[in-house]
Enzyme design. Structure first.
Site, PDB file in Angstrom:
ATOM      1  N   LYS A 151     -10.426   0.113  10.571  1.00  0.00           N
ATOM      2  CA  LYS A 151     -10.541  -1.162   9.840  1.00  0.00           C
ATOM      3  C   LYS A 151     -10.813  -2.329  10.779  1.00  0.00           C
ATOM      4  CE  LYS A 151      -7.398   0.324   6.209  1.00  0.00           C
ATOM      5  NZ  LYS A 151      -8.031   0.475   4.903  1.00  0.00           N
ATOM      6  N   HIS A 208       0.889  -1.171   0.000  1.00  0.00           N
ATOM      7  CA  HIS A 208       0.000   0.000   0.000  1.00  0.00           C
ATOM      8  C   HIS A 208       0.925   1.220   0.000  1.00  0.00           C
ATOM      9  CE1 HIS A 208      -2.737   3.009   1.728  1.00  0.00           C
ATOM     10  NE2 HIS A 208      -3.732   2.209   1.443  1.00  0.00           N
ATOM     11  N   CYS A 251      -4.641   2.287  -3.695  1.00  0.00           N
ATOM     12  CA  CYS A 251      -3.369   2.804  -3.147  1.00  0.00           C
ATOM     13  C   CYS A 251      -2.247   1.792  -3.310  1.00  0.00           C
ATOM     14  CB  CYS A 251      -3.501   3.213  -1.679  1.00  0.00           C
ATOM     15  SG  CYS A 251      -4.727   4.471  -1.412  1.00  0.00           S
ATOM     16  N   ASP A 258       3.109  -4.086   8.255  1.00  0.00           N
ATOM     17  CA  ASP A 258       1.863  -3.365   8.029  1.00  0.00           C
ATOM     18  C   ASP A 258       0.727  -4.358   8.284  1.00  0.00           C
ATOM     19  OD1 ASP A 258      -0.390  -2.158   7.110  1.00  0.00           O
ATOM     20  OD2 ASP A 258       0.425  -1.600   5.152  1.00  0.00           O
ATOM     21  N   GLN A 299      -4.451  -4.969   7.243  1.00  0.00           N
ATOM     22  CA  GLN A 299      -5.469  -5.884   6.715  1.00  0.00           C
ATOM     23  C   GLN A 299      -5.475  -7.224   7.436  1.00  0.00           C
ATOM     24  OE1 GLN A 299      -7.814  -4.986   4.753  1.00  0.00           O
ATOM     25  NE2 GLN A 299      -7.033  -3.079   3.923  1.00  0.00           N
TER      26      GLN A 299
END
Ligand code: PMP
Length: 441
Positions: A254, A151, A394, A228, A231
């Site tokens: 999220k 991303h 993104c 990261d 997700q």
């Protein structure tokens, strides 16, 4: 809110993954009852932002209505109670990722967390942070390694850091089936590598990346690892200390929590070594007109007024997930994932990105529809109440790697139903004939 659905086994040990009561869960999310364009809303855009249960909305509103005060400052009762609630929220979020509360820094989201890390390392590279920060300092000849699937939030801060320090940025390619090319990684991560930053789950491919392998390679050359977890945090039971990453970030919005709050996790010795990025109030011990002494982590990284009501809302989201049980959530989402992926394979003219076999994944699929632009697909679905994301998500370099500029992405969460996935698939099956493209199923 629904009755708490405690899927924990009666001995308080492992989760037994008792099936979730989907009707009662959906009743907790007021927005899921909305109608859009004369159809019931089918929300398949949770990877962009998740919906929030009533308990999250209520906890924020209740704090603002009855408990609002500035934290860590006032001596009055309201301020002390607000501080306690805020720090309790840090405990809850730490618990979500298996960490100690001192390892959790509040941020405004993953983007802010990644920039905090990159700018802190930039400051270390300028000699700020004293001896402790030397191990983080970058110079010409050093290398930062990312993947082709980043991303932009886990790419541009590293580009900027490289340009400020003279370090170079390298990337690990992605294979045709979406997996990270570990063979190539073994050749790229080497003695010059100082940082390896990668996504736990790509927001386009949905595959769970091999954290162990990448952390192992980074460790073997003494490089810092940055995960990261944007997700993965909403879907996987995370234990960041066991994953052994040095730093990780995710966003509250999220994980079924509010906007404007997120968390940065760091190993104690890494956070301890990092100089601050943002400076100002609340992160200092002593200030003179010429200089300042900083608090230890996490407060060193929490300059200024913090997102208190949002942190409290995020803690409510974490408690909600805990009540459902992470194993029960995973079982439910695995079923949605299968339905989504198997269904997409049957729709003519659809090419999924990252359709690797035998890899753990979340219920997210990005795809191209032959002959129809992603934006047209999105509008067609929207007209039928189905909300998906279209564009490059993104992740322009990743789309370029697959020869595309845009895809359609459907992403589910535990509050979705199999029927909703079917509504989406049925609608999608009509898209190519609607646009006059041959070869529909
Ligand atoms: N990383 C990934 C993998 C993401 O999916 C996102 C959000 N789409 C981000 C980082 C950035 O998160 P935020 O916009 O909440 O800061």
């Amino acid at each position: 809110m629904a009755e708490p659905l405690d899927a924990r086994s009666s001995d308080g040990g492992s989760f037994d993954a008792r099936p979730l009561d989907i009707a009662s869960i959906r009743a907790d999310f007021p927005i899921l009852a909305e109608r859009v364009n004369d159809s019931p809303l089918v929300y398949l855009d949770s990877a962009a932002t998740s919906q929030k249960p009533r308990g999250v909305l209520d906890s924020e509103a209740s704090f603002l209505a009855h408990g609002n005060a500035a934290v860590h400052r006032g001596a009055h009762t309201l301020a002390a109670d607000a501080t306690e609630a805020f720090e309790d929220a840090r405990f809850a979020v730490a618990d979500l990722v298996g960490a100690e509360p001192e390892s959790i820094v509040w941020t405004s989201g993953a983007t802010a967390g990644l920039n905090l890390i990159a700018y802190s390392i930039g400051n270390a590279s300028l000699g700020r942070g004293g001896k402790a920060a030397d191990r983080l300092a970058l110079a010409a000849g050093d290398e930062i390694v990312v993947t082709e699937s980043e991303h932009h939030a886990n790419l541009i801060p590293w580009q900027e850091l490289a340009s400020r320090t003279g370090a170079s940025l390298r990337h690990i390619p992605v294979l045709d089936d979406g997996r990270i090319d570990l063979e190539a990684a073994a050749g790229i991560i080497g003695s010059r590598t100082r940082i390896v930053a990668f996504p736990h789950v790509s927001n386009v491919l949905g595959l769970v990346n091999p954290v162990d392998a990448l952390v192992g390679m980074a460790r073997s050359v003494g490089a810092l690892t940055v995960l990261d977890a944007c997700q993965s945090a909403p879907h996987l039971a995370l234990d960041l200390p066991t994953l052994d990453v040095d730093l990780a970030v995710f966003s509250g919005h999220k994980v079924f929590g509010p906007y404007g709050v997120g968390a940065l996790y760091g190993k104690a010795e890494v956070l301890e070594a990092m100089p601050p990025f943002l400076t100002g109030g609340s992160m200092i011990t002593t200030v003179t007109l010429d200089s300042a002494e900083y608090l230890p982590p996490p407060q060193r990284f929490e300059a200024g007024t913090q997102p208190v009501s949002q942190a409290i809302g995020l803690a409510a989201a974490v408690r909600y997930l805990g009540n459902l049980g992470h194993d029960a959530i995973a079982a439910r989402e695995a079923s949605l994932e299968r339905r989504l992926r198997e269904g997409l394979r049957e729709v003519g003219g659809v090419r999924m990105l990252g359709d690797a076999a035998g890899v753990e994944r979340v219920a997210l699929a990005a795809f191209d529809v032959d002959g129809v632009h992603a934006h047209d697909v999105g509008q067609f679905l929207d007209a039928r109440g189905v909300a998906v994301r279209v564009g490059h998500h993104c992740a322009q370099p990743l789309h370029r790697r697959f020869g595309l500029t845009a895809t359609v992405r459907a992403s589910a969460a535990f509050y979705n139903t199999e029927d909703e996935v079917d509504i989406f698939l049925d609608a999608l099956s009509g898209v190519r004939s609607f646009f006059g493209v041959e070869g529909t199923r």
